[in-house]
Write a protein that holds these residues in place. Sequence first.
Motif, PDB file in Angstrom:
ATOM      1  N   ILE A 215       0.839  -1.195   0.000  1.00 54.21           N
ATOM      2  CA  ILE A 215       0.000   0.000   0.000  1.00 54.21           C
ATOM      3  C   ILE A 215       0.881   1.255   0.000  1.00 54.21           C
ATOM      4  O   ILE A 215       0.607   2.232  -0.711  1.00 54.21           O
ATOM      5  N   TYR A 216       1.968   1.202   0.766  1.00 51.87           N
ATOM      6  CA  TYR A 216       2.897   2.341   0.830  1.00 51.87           C
ATOM      7  C   TYR A 216       3.497   2.625  -0.547  1.00 51.87           C
ATOM      8  O   TYR A 216       3.552   3.772  -0.988  1.00 51.87           O
ATOM      9  N   GLN A 217       3.928   1.559  -1.228  1.00 56.87           N
ATOM     10  CA  GLN A 217       4.541   1.725  -2.554  1.00 56.87           C
ATOM     11  C   GLN A 217       3.535   2.275  -3.563  1.00 56.87           C
ATOM     12  O   GLN A 217       3.868   3.106  -4.403  1.00 56.87           O
ATOM     13  N   LEU A 218       2.300   1.808  -3.460  1.00 55.52           N
ATOM     14  CA  LEU A 218       1.260   2.264  -4.388  1.00 55.52           C
ATOM     15  C   LEU A 218       0.940   3.736  -4.174  1.00 55.52           C
ATOM     16  O   LEU A 218       0.714   4.484  -5.128  1.00 55.52           O
ATOM     17  N   LYS A 219       0.910   4.146  -2.903  1.00 49.89           N
ATOM     18  CA  LYS A 219       0.616   5.544  -2.599  1.00 49.89           C
ATOM     19  C   LYS A 219       1.778   6.464  -2.979  1.00 49.89           C
ATOM     20  O   LYS A 219       1.579   7.590  -3.440  1.00 49.89           O
ATOM     21  N   LYS A 220       2.972   5.934  -2.768  1.00 47.94           N
ATOM     22  CA  LYS A 220       4.162   6.729  -3.049  1.00 47.94           C
ATOM     23  C   LYS A 220       4.357   6.975  -4.533  1.00 47.94           C
ATOM     24  O   LYS A 220       4.687   8.080  -4.971  1.00 47.94           O
ATOM     25  N   ASN A 221       4.173   5.904  -5.329  1.00 49.81           N
ATOM     26  CA  ASN A 221       4.415   6.021  -6.751  1.00 49.81           C
ATOM     27  C   ASN A 221       3.489   5.096  -7.522  1.00 49.81           C
ATOM     28  O   ASN A 221       3.498   3.887  -7.278  1.00 49.81           O
ATOM     29  N   ARG A 222       2.700   5.646  -8.397  1.00 51.00           N
ATOM     30  CA  ARG A 222       1.743   4.823  -9.165  1.00 51.00           C
ATOM     31  C   ARG A 222       2.525   3.829 -10.012  1.00 51.00           C
ATOM     32  O   ARG A 222       3.255   4.192 -10.918  1.00 51.00           O
TER      33      ARG A 222
END
Length: 226
Positions: A215-222
Amino acid sequence: MIEEQYDILLELQKIDIDIDKEEKNKRILPLMVKGVTKEIQGLKNNLKNKNEDYKNLQIKLKRIELDLTEKSNKIKKHQEDLYGGKISDIKELKQIQKVIANYQKEKASIEEDVLDLMEEVEDLDKSISHFDEDLKVKEEEFKKRKEEMNLTSLVIKKSMDNLNIKRGEMLSKITDCRLLNEYELLRKEKGGKAIMEVDGSICPGCYLDLPSDVIYQLKKNRKIII
């Protein structure tokens, strides 16, 4: 831009899902007539058997009628001997009477068989008429369903032609071949859905809670995470 490629993939997937639906609709088209076809074949088989039974009954009835005619002729001949005056011997006359009585008894039994067979023939004739009517109704139903199937097939074809044109347009916009290959491979493995847009903590494809680092990676960078 890589994000632009994701948007194209999502749009491509929508088109592919619609194509899959139309393919499924195309495959189930024969089911529109399958049931009626089976019923028609069943009626034809029953009708064939009934006609065969009818033919056999007619043959049997003809034989019994011939037997009845033979018995009637014998009775008539013996009655002529009995009342013709040519025979005067009492014992012989009594013997002729006995023979006539036996023939009459046999004739009465045959007449009962004839009546039973005639009734059976009549019932079978009615049954054949009903099967004939049912067959006509089912054949008419088959004709209508066949027309509906052909019309639906044309609608599906037109829809698929349009979808394939749109798909071609989407494919021409994808420049990342590796991404496209991954998409095609996942589509085959995952039953048609290869990419899902996540908004929250649950995957909308498998409905499972996603790990916090994902979830963190998705929020940080699409990006696409497999």
